[in-house]
Design a protein around this motif. Sequence first.
Motif, PDB file in Angstrom:
ATOM      1  N   GLY A 100       0.709  -1.284  -0.132  1.00  0.00           N
ATOM      2  CA  GLY A 100       0.040   0.018   0.049  1.00  0.00           C
ATOM      3  C   GLY A 100       0.778   1.467  -0.063  1.00  0.00           C
ATOM      4  N   SER A 132       2.854   1.551  -3.751  1.00  0.00           N
ATOM      5  CA  SER A 132       2.309   2.007  -4.943  1.00  0.00           C
ATOM      6  C   SER A 132       2.216   3.237  -5.361  1.00  0.00           C
ATOM      7  CB  SER A 132       0.814   1.388  -4.894  1.00  0.00           C
ATOM      8  OG  SER A 132       0.856  -0.102  -4.841  1.00  0.00           O
ATOM      9  N   LEU A 156      -5.280   7.630  -4.990  1.00  0.00           N
ATOM     10  CA  LEU A 156      -4.904   6.083  -4.711  1.00  0.00           C
ATOM     11  C   LEU A 156      -4.612   5.854  -3.168  1.00  0.00           C
ATOM     12  CD1 LEU A 156      -3.989   3.570  -5.778  1.00  0.00           C
ATOM     13  CD2 LEU A 156      -1.895   4.171  -6.136  1.00  0.00           C
ATOM     14  N   SER A 157      -4.016   6.746  -2.496  1.00  0.00           N
ATOM     15  CA  SER A 157      -3.643   6.643  -1.110  1.00  0.00           C
ATOM     16  C   SER A 157      -5.092   6.452  -0.295  1.00  0.00           C
ATOM     17  CB  SER A 157      -2.817   7.750  -0.560  1.00  0.00           C
ATOM     18  OG  SER A 157      -1.599   7.805  -1.206  1.00  0.00           O
ATOM     19  N   SER A 188      -6.536   3.205  -1.149  1.00  0.00           N
ATOM     20  CA  SER A 188      -5.967   2.020  -0.572  1.00  0.00           C
ATOM     21  C   SER A 188      -6.016   2.227   1.109  1.00  0.00           C
ATOM     22  CB  SER A 188      -4.404   2.118  -0.869  1.00  0.00           C
ATOM     23  OG  SER A 188      -4.199   2.093  -2.232  1.00  0.00           O
ATOM     24  N   SER A 189      -6.243   3.305   1.583  1.00  0.00           N
ATOM     25  CA  SER A 189      -6.241   3.209   3.117  1.00  0.00           C
ATOM     26  C   SER A 189      -7.563   2.637   3.614  1.00  0.00           C
ATOM     27  CB  SER A 189      -6.248   4.802   3.766  1.00  0.00           C
ATOM     28  OG  SER A 189      -4.867   5.170   3.372  1.00  0.00           O
ATOM     29  N   VAL A 241      -9.411   0.409   2.013  1.00  0.00           N
ATOM     30  CA  VAL A 241      -9.255  -1.286   1.604  1.00  0.00           C
ATOM     31  C   VAL A 241      -8.342  -1.821   3.007  1.00  0.00           C
ATOM     32  CG1 VAL A 241      -8.361  -2.872   0.439  1.00  0.00           C
ATOM     33  CG2 VAL A 241      -9.294  -0.965  -0.561  1.00  0.00           C
ATOM     34  N   MET A 242      -7.288  -0.826   3.457  1.00  0.00           N
ATOM     35  CA  MET A 242      -6.426  -1.339   4.587  1.00  0.00           C
ATOM     36  C   MET A 242      -7.101  -1.528   5.860  1.00  0.00           C
ATOM     37  SD  MET A 242      -2.885   0.513   3.257  1.00  0.00           S
ATOM     38  CE  MET A 242      -1.777   0.032   4.754  1.00  0.00           C
TER      39      MET A 242
END
Length: 433
Positions: free
Chosen positions: A200, A203, A223-224, A227-228, A230-231
């Motif tokens: 994460g 990328s 994107l960050s 992704s956050s 999703v994490m």
Amino acid sequence: MGSVNVISQHEFADESLVCPVDLARKGLPANEAEYGFFSDCKQGFRIKYLQGRLVKSLKIVMFATKINLLMPCGPAAIVVNYLTAHHGWVFLLSLLGIIPLAERLGFVTEQLAFFTGPTAGGLLNATFGNATELIISIFALKNGMMRVVQQSLLGSILSNILLVLGCAFFCGGIVFHKGQVFNKSAAVMNSGLLLIAVMGLLSPAVLHYTHTEIHFGKSELVLSRFSSCVMLVIYAFYIVFQLKNHKVTSDHVDEGCNQEESADNDVAEISKWEAVIWLASFAGWIAVLSEYLVNTIEGASIAMKIPIAFISVILLPIVGNAAEHASAITFAMKDKLDISLGVAIGSSTQIAMFGIPFCVVLGWLMGRPMDLNFQLFETAILFITVLVLAFMLQDGSSNYFKGLMLILCYLIVAASFYVHVDPKSNGDKPPPS
């Protein structure tokens, strides 16, 4: 029998010495109109009881550990700030003052978990296990110091993996010369989560430095944030999985375990409301000192001639990990290495999969462009560190030499950040209000 009758006739001859509690136990009426002194007796009993509980709670929480000798450093930091405003001393005193608070915060969180049950207790530990780092990060995020947030959280992961776990392996290996073993499956799962966190972080950094974004400067932020989220979902499912797995394994515990040890582990030292009050007090006091700490980082860097990157990655995490450091070493020296790994690697997993994404989402809500682009230098160090950890854990055993290697690796990381010039540090200025 005659003596007994004499005693019973004169037992309550002097009513001024009788308490309603005693009357209730003997089945005698306690009429408030006839015995007006009863309410005063009950009031005095309650006051003495509360005073006793307060003294006992203070002894357990404030005077049971020598690290609390650093407590006066917190008020001293505030006094020095108002008298001299010397950023170097204010920063140093705030740093020292937070250390015992972080350790005691971990203690009262464990005490409160006794009363909440396994599910709520797991969520409580996930929330407050790294509360110090999160509080410092929130204040830095509020001041627009995104790089301090990124570096302090990164440093917390590196400190737990290399320094805390290294000291646990080393001290446990010194006590048990033949080495120790641990549950390899749990350690491998945590290593896998750390690798997901590295993916994460990697990328957005690669996307930025390869200039392959559709919208330069915006795509990595989007994107960050994605992704956050999703994490955070992954970490939520991880907690649920751990809690359910722990419940299943607890139902099949061997009945031949040591009862004294179980009693020590299952009995809380303070009450539920005492734990709540102490938890709120320590969290509030940490928040106060964190504000002084964050506000004096730049001044302390100039006064002490130490790079901000070194302060953020090395000094701040050592303070935040004070509780984890002490616990991991203690458990390792008692041959409870699984708990030590859970403390050290579990804390790193919390920061990587919860702390960092949480700060990105919080920055999103606060209007701060916090992202997962941790720069190639820092991301590369994290990636190599996770690989070193995975190789150390692959055989399910530890010894003092493995611990020594992890500690020395941490010294290399510390030296690297001492000579590292952060290219984005000068861009971290508080945004206009």
